[in-house]
Design an enzyme around this catalytic site. Structure first.
Site, PDB file in Angstrom:
ATOM      1  N   ASN A 211     146.032 -18.781 -23.722  1.00 13.61           N
ATOM      2  CA  ASN A 211     147.531 -18.187 -23.501  1.00 13.61           C
ATOM      3  C   ASN A 211     147.900 -17.494 -24.658  1.00 13.61           C
ATOM      4  OD1 ASN A 211     150.279 -18.081 -22.997  1.00 13.61           O
ATOM      5  ND2 ASN A 211     150.667 -20.383 -23.924  1.00 13.61           N
ATOM      6  N   TRP A 212     147.828 -16.190 -24.237  1.00 11.18           N
ATOM      7  CA  TRP A 212     148.060 -15.092 -25.071  1.00 11.18           C
ATOM      8  C   TRP A 212     149.369 -14.925 -25.586  1.00 11.18           C
ATOM      9  CZ3 TRP A 212     145.113 -10.083 -23.001  1.00 11.18           C
ATOM     10  CH2 TRP A 212     143.760 -10.320 -23.128  1.00 11.18           C
ATOM     11  N   LYS A 213     150.540 -15.663 -24.722  1.00 10.76           N
ATOM     12  CA  LYS A 213     151.876 -15.587 -25.098  1.00 10.76           C
ATOM     13  C   LYS A 213     152.309 -14.132 -24.989  1.00 10.76           C
ATOM     14  CE  LYS A 213     151.472 -19.713 -27.606  1.00 10.76           C
ATOM     15  NZ  LYS A 213     152.078 -20.797 -28.673  1.00 10.76           N
TER      16      LYS A 213
ATOM     17  N   HIS B 131     155.592 -24.907 -20.509  1.00 10.34           N
ATOM     18  CA  HIS B 131     155.129 -24.669 -21.880  1.00 10.34           C
ATOM     19  C   HIS B 131     156.424 -25.001 -22.706  1.00 10.34           C
ATOM     20  CE1 HIS B 131     153.879 -23.068 -25.588  1.00 10.34           C
ATOM     21  NE2 HIS B 131     152.554 -23.210 -25.079  1.00 10.34           N
TER      22      HIS B 131
ATOM     23  N   GLU C 231     150.617 -31.336 -25.109  1.00 10.16           N
ATOM     24  CA  GLU C 231     150.885 -30.224 -26.022  1.00 10.16           C
ATOM     25  C   GLU C 231     151.798 -30.780 -27.073  1.00 10.16           C
ATOM     26  OE1 GLU C 231     152.794 -25.792 -25.651  1.00 10.16           O
ATOM     27  OE2 GLU C 231     153.536 -27.374 -24.735  1.00 10.16           O
TER      28      GLU C 231
ATOM     29  N   SER D  63     147.630 -26.950 -31.678  1.00  9.34           N
ATOM     30  CA  SER D  63     147.022 -25.925 -32.390  1.00  9.34           C
ATOM     31  C   SER D  63     145.341 -26.156 -32.474  1.00  9.34           C
ATOM     32  CB  SER D  63     147.356 -25.503 -33.793  1.00  9.34           C
ATOM     33  OG  SER D  63     147.356 -24.134 -33.952  1.00  9.34           O
TER      34      SER D  63
ATOM     35  N   GLY E  87     146.386 -20.986 -27.952  1.00  6.83           N
ATOM     36  CA  GLY E  87     147.185 -19.837 -28.132  1.00  6.83           C
ATOM     37  C   GLY E  87     146.761 -18.752 -29.135  1.00  6.83           C
TER      38      GLY E  87
HETATM   39  P1  PGA Z   1     148.741 -22.221 -30.817  1.00  6.71           P
HETATM   40  O1  PGA Z   1     149.518 -22.717 -29.440  1.00  6.71           O
HETATM   41  O2  PGA Z   1     147.248 -22.533 -30.559  1.00  6.71           O
HETATM   42  O3  PGA Z   1     149.117 -20.957 -31.181  1.00  6.71           O
HETATM   43  O4  PGA Z   1     149.096 -23.479 -31.605  1.00  6.71           O
HETATM   44  C1  PGA Z   1     149.167 -23.703 -28.640  1.00  6.71           C
HETATM   45  C2  PGA Z   1     150.244 -23.793 -27.461  1.00  6.71           C
HETATM   46  O5  PGA Z   1     151.189 -23.117 -27.459  1.00  6.71           O
HETATM   47  O6  PGA Z   1     149.918 -24.382 -26.450  1.00  6.71           O
END
Ligand code: PGA
Length: 255
Positions: free
Chosen positions: A8-10, A94, A165, A214, A235
């Site tokens: 998930n590149w956000k 999300h 999550e 994370s 992420g």
């Molecule tokens: P992160 O995000 O890996 O940056 O902690 C995980 C997520 O948003 O599901």
């Protein structure tokens, strides 16, 4: 079941050129690993900029869709639009969308039904804001899951992927605390029980459960081997090609 690793590149990276470079590097590693499945979810505008030839074993997803097919909905993208841009997966519910865009469980459920009906596979995120010691986190997750998939028919439920999550453990949460595979295991087993009750044993077995707190190159193997999951939603670490390659290699070894 083969492990599924979702990037998930956000809202990263800042330009199409950088996105193409990151995609090429990630796709190259993913293609060399035959034992795990990889889905990359970039900002939707970048999808069309990824050349078909380099896609190979990588599947593409988007980070949200709206529930309607088309209409007067400024700024929204419908599920068939996402498919025609090359996506076969969509992340829904999300925590960042629940908080920043006000997505409620009811809105998420409408999006889930619409995405499944359009033939997308849904990566549905659920998780508590804070972990409590009295069992109320599990009850919260159960209700959030039940409400987010309300009305999903049994024949489409196998196209669901559920991500646990814990919001307090994702990197964007301040302060972010690290979860352990052992505490995650309790929750993923619980999620599987809820799915079993809702859809029966045969379908529940087909629904992958992922961990979405994370994850990085250091802790990926631990979560993959001891948290009772079928994969990871990554992420921040997925926007660093080398770090993500290390996560993919861990998954590939464990499948
Ligand atoms: P992160 O995000 O890996 O940056 O902690 C995980 C997520 O948003 O599901």
């Amino acid at each position: 079941m083969r492990k599924l690793i979702v990037a998930n590149w956000k809202m990263h990276p800042a330009t199409l050129t950088e996105a193409q470079k990151l995609f090429e590097r990630t796709a190259r590693v993913a293609r060399s690993l035959t034992t795990c499945d990889v889905v990359i979810c970039p900002p939707i505008v970048y999808l069309a900029g990824f050349p078909k030839v380099s896609r190979g074993k990588v599947m593409l997803g988007v980070q949200d869709i709206f529930w309607a097919e088309e209409g007067a909905y400024t700024g929204q993208v419908g599920p068939r639009m996402a498919r025609s841009a090359g996506a076969s997966y969509v992340i829904l519910g999300h925590s960042e969308r629940r908080v920043l865009a006000g997505d409620t469980d009811e809105m998420v459920a409408k999006k889930v039904r619409s995405a499944l009906a359009a033939g997308l596979r849904v990566i549905l995120c659920v998780g508590e804001q804070e972990r409590s010691s009295d069992g109320s986190s599990a009850v919260f997750v159960k209700h959030q899951l039940q409400k987010s998939i309300r009305g999903v028919s049994k024949n489409l439920a196998a196209n669901l992927i559920v991500v646990y999550e814990p919001v307090w453990a994702i990197s964007s949460h301040q302060p972010s605390r690290l979860d352990t595979p052992e505490t995650t295991l309790e929750m993923t087993l619980y999620i599987r029980r809820v799915l079993h009750t809702m859809f029966g044993a045969v379908i529940a077995k087909k629904i992958r459960v992922l961990y979405g707190g994370s994850v990085n190159a250091k802790n990926a193997a631990g979560f993959l081997s001891r948290a009772g999951v079928d994969g990871l939603l990554v992420g921040k670490a997925s926007t660093d090609a080398e770090e993500f390659a290390a996560v993919l290699r861990s998954a590939s070894k464990l499948t």
